[in-house]
Write a protein that holds these residues in place. Structure first.
Motif, PDB file in Angstrom:
ATOM      1  N   THR A   9       0.808  -1.232   0.000  1.00 23.61           N
ATOM      2  CA  THR A   9       0.000   0.000   0.000  1.00 23.61           C
ATOM      3  C   THR A   9       0.831   1.268   0.000  1.00 23.61           C
ATOM      4  N   SER A  10       2.115   1.186   0.283  1.00 20.77           N
ATOM      5  CA  SER A  10       2.947   2.388   0.324  1.00 20.77           C
ATOM      6  C   SER A  10       3.151   2.953  -1.078  1.00 20.77           C
ATOM      7  N   ARG A  11       3.178   4.234  -1.171  1.00 16.65           N
ATOM      8  CA  ARG A  11       3.480   4.923  -2.425  1.00 16.65           C
ATOM      9  C   ARG A  11       4.771   5.716  -2.269  1.00 16.65           C
ATOM     10  N   GLN A  12       5.602   5.277  -1.330  1.00 18.04           N
ATOM     11  CA  GLN A  12       6.883   5.939  -1.086  1.00 18.04           C
ATOM     12  C   GLN A  12       8.012   4.910  -1.008  1.00 18.04           C
ATOM     13  N   ARG A  13       7.969   3.946  -1.899  1.00 16.53           N
ATOM     14  CA  ARG A  13       9.004   2.906  -1.898  1.00 16.53           C
ATOM     15  C   ARG A  13      10.318   3.472  -2.412  1.00 16.53           C
ATOM     16  N   HIS A  14      11.390   2.930  -1.895  1.00 14.40           N
ATOM     17  CA  HIS A  14      12.729   3.348  -2.296  1.00 14.40           C
ATOM     18  C   HIS A  14      13.391   2.231  -3.098  1.00 14.40           C
ATOM     19  N   ALA A  15      14.368   2.612  -3.896  1.00 14.24           N
ATOM     20  CA  ALA A  15      15.048   1.665  -4.781  1.00 14.24           C
ATOM     21  C   ALA A  15      15.606   0.470  -4.011  1.00 14.24           C
ATOM     22  N   TYR A  16      16.265   0.718  -2.884  1.00 19.35           N
ATOM     23  CA  TYR A  16      16.889  -0.375  -2.136  1.00 19.35           C
ATOM     24  C   TYR A  16      15.844  -1.362  -1.621  1.00 19.35           C
ATOM     25  N   HIS A  17      14.705  -0.873  -1.166  1.00 21.34           N
ATOM     26  CA  HIS A  17      13.672  -1.763  -0.640  1.00 21.34           C
ATOM     27  C   HIS A  17      13.065  -2.627  -1.748  1.00 21.34           C
ATOM     28  N   VAL A  18      12.892  -2.052  -2.924  1.00 20.61           N
ATOM     29  CA  VAL A  18      12.367  -2.821  -4.062  1.00 20.61           C
ATOM     30  C   VAL A  18      13.396  -3.879  -4.461  1.00 20.61           C
ATOM     31  N   PHE A  19      14.677  -3.490  -4.502  1.00 21.52           N
ATOM     32  CA  PHE A  19      15.751  -4.442  -4.790  1.00 21.52           C
ATOM     33  C   PHE A  19      15.759  -5.569  -3.757  1.00 21.52           C
ATOM     34  N   LEU A  20      15.677  -5.206  -2.491  1.00 21.47           N
ATOM     35  CA  LEU A  20      15.746  -6.185  -1.411  1.00 21.47           C
ATOM     36  C   LEU A  20      14.615  -7.208  -1.517  1.00 21.47           C
ATOM     37  N   LEU A  80      22.455   0.276 -12.647  1.00 22.23           N
ATOM     38  CA  LEU A  80      21.508  -0.680 -12.060  1.00 22.23           C
ATOM     39  C   LEU A  80      20.728  -0.037 -10.916  1.00 22.23           C
ATOM     40  N   LYS A  81      21.391   0.775 -10.118  1.00 23.52           N
ATOM     41  CA  LYS A  81      20.697   1.463  -9.029  1.00 23.52           C
ATOM     42  C   LYS A  81      19.657   2.428  -9.590  1.00 23.52           C
ATOM     43  N   ALA A  82      19.976   3.068 -10.700  1.00 23.57           N
ATOM     44  CA  ALA A  82      19.011   3.961 -11.352  1.00 23.57           C
ATOM     45  C   ALA A  82      17.805   3.155 -11.855  1.00 23.57           C
ATOM     46  N   ALA A  83      18.048   1.951 -12.347  1.00 19.76           N
ATOM     47  CA  ALA A  83      16.945   1.099 -12.810  1.00 19.76           C
ATOM     48  C   ALA A  83      16.052   0.703 -11.637  1.00 19.76           C
ATOM     49  N   TRP A  84      16.643   0.385 -10.481  1.00 17.32           N
ATOM     50  CA  TRP A  84      15.839   0.068  -9.299  1.00 17.32           C
ATOM     51  C   TRP A  84      15.049   1.286  -8.853  1.00 17.32           C
ATOM     52  N   ARG A  85      15.647   2.465  -8.948  1.00 19.24           N
ATOM     53  CA  ARG A  85      14.937   3.700  -8.596  1.00 19.24           C
ATOM     54  C   ARG A  85      13.749   3.915  -9.546  1.00 19.24           C
ATOM     55  N   GLU A  86      13.966   3.648 -10.836  1.00 12.96           N
ATOM     56  CA  GLU A  86      12.888   3.778 -11.817  1.00 12.96           C
ATOM     57  C   GLU A  86      11.772   2.768 -11.533  1.00 12.96           C
ATOM     58  N   ARG A  87      12.136   1.554 -11.189  1.00 10.98           N
ATOM     59  CA  ARG A  87      11.122   0.538 -10.849  1.00 10.98           C
ATOM     60  C   ARG A  87      10.333   0.980  -9.620  1.00 10.98           C
ATOM     61  N   ALA A  88      11.030   1.504  -8.604  1.00 10.15           N
ATOM     62  CA  ALA A  88      10.345   1.986  -7.400  1.00 10.15           C
ATOM     63  C   ALA A  88       9.397   3.128  -7.752  1.00 10.15           C
ATOM     64  N   ASN A  89       9.835   4.029  -8.597  1.00  7.88           N
ATOM     65  CA  ASN A  89       8.973   5.150  -9.005  1.00  7.88           C
ATOM     66  C   ASN A  89       7.742   4.651  -9.749  1.00  7.88           C
ATOM     67  N   ARG A  90       7.928   3.666 -10.610  1.00  8.05           N
ATOM     68  CA  ARG A  90       6.781   3.097 -11.335  1.00  8.05           C
ATOM     69  C   ARG A  90       5.797   2.447 -10.364  1.00  8.05           C
ATOM     70  N   LEU A  91       6.330   1.732  -9.375  1.00  5.50           N
ATOM     71  CA  LEU A  91       5.461   1.103  -8.381  1.00  5.50           C
ATOM     72  C   LEU A  91       4.729   2.160  -7.555  1.00  5.50           C
ATOM     73  N   ASN A  92       5.399   3.248  -7.258  1.00  2.00           N
ATOM     74  CA  ASN A  92       4.775   4.318  -6.473  1.00  2.00           C
ATOM     75  C   ASN A  92       3.650   5.010  -7.240  1.00  2.00           C
ATOM     76  N   LEU A  93       3.709   4.969  -8.563  1.00  4.22           N
ATOM     77  CA  LEU A  93       2.676   5.605  -9.389  1.00  4.22           C
ATOM     78  C   LEU A  93       1.449   4.722  -9.593  1.00  4.22           C
ATOM     79  N   ARG A  94       1.554   3.453  -9.236  1.00 10.34           N
ATOM     80  CA  ARG A  94       0.411   2.547  -9.401  1.00 10.34           C
ATOM     81  C   ARG A  94      -0.716   2.962  -8.470  1.00 10.34           C
ATOM     82  N   PRO A  95      -1.953   2.815  -8.912  1.00  7.09           N
ATOM     83  CA  PRO A  95      -3.069   3.134  -8.015  1.00  7.09           C
ATOM     84  C   PRO A  95      -3.136   2.141  -6.862  1.00  7.09           C
ATOM     85  N   PRO A  96      -3.653   2.566  -5.727  1.00  8.63           N
ATOM     86  CA  PRO A  96      -3.751   1.648  -4.586  1.00  8.63           C
ATOM     87  C   PRO A  96      -4.607   0.431  -4.926  1.00  8.63           C
TER      88      PRO A  96
END
Length: 130
Positions: free
Chosen positions: A23-34, A100-116
């Motif tokens: 439910t979070s819309r504030q995910r960070h790259a490292y957490h998505v990677f983890l 690669l870190k930029a790609a994880w950041r982009e993935r996190a941003n995409r996930l944050n833009l998803r509707p709840p």
């Protein structure tokens, strides 16, 4: 053993159940990677897990009590410990390039833009008829 070798690999990974329902819309790259690292790690065989932890120098090659079973035993030391897996993930993250870190950041941003995904609609879609 490389899990994530290119920007395209990272961005094309299918959504995990956790990513889909988080439910979070504030995910960070490292957490998505983890999250993805742990998902990939769980899918490895016991020997592959041990090899990975030895390769990353989280575990010594002479470690012998390697048991990831769910059995509760006071005689068996569960190996690896959760901290070992976190150290392995952290090392992979630190050794990753900026691309690669930029790609994880982009993935996190995409996930944050998803509707709840909480089952509630903010508005009734136009195509729904009464």
């Amino acid at each position: 053993m490389n899990f994530f070798t290119s920007r395209n690999d990272i961005l094309s990974l299918p959504l995990t159940e956790q990513e889909r329902t988080h439910t979070s819309r504030q995910r960070h790259a490292y957490h998505v990677f983890l999250s993805q690292f742990c998902t990939k790690y769980k899918a490895l065989s016991i020997q592959q897990k041990k090899d990975l932890l030895i390769e990353l120098r989280v575990m010594r090659p002479d470690a012998h009590d390697f048991d990831d079973s769910d059995e509760d035993s006071v005689l068996t030391v569960a190996m690896p410990a959760a901290g070992d897996i976190m150290r392995a993930a952290s090392k992979v993250w630190r050794d990753s390039g900026l691309d690669l870190k930029a790609a994880w950041r982009e993935r996190a941003n995409r996930l944050n833009l998803r509707p709840p995904n909480n089952g509630n609609f903010e508005a009734v879609p136009d195509y729904v008829n009464d």
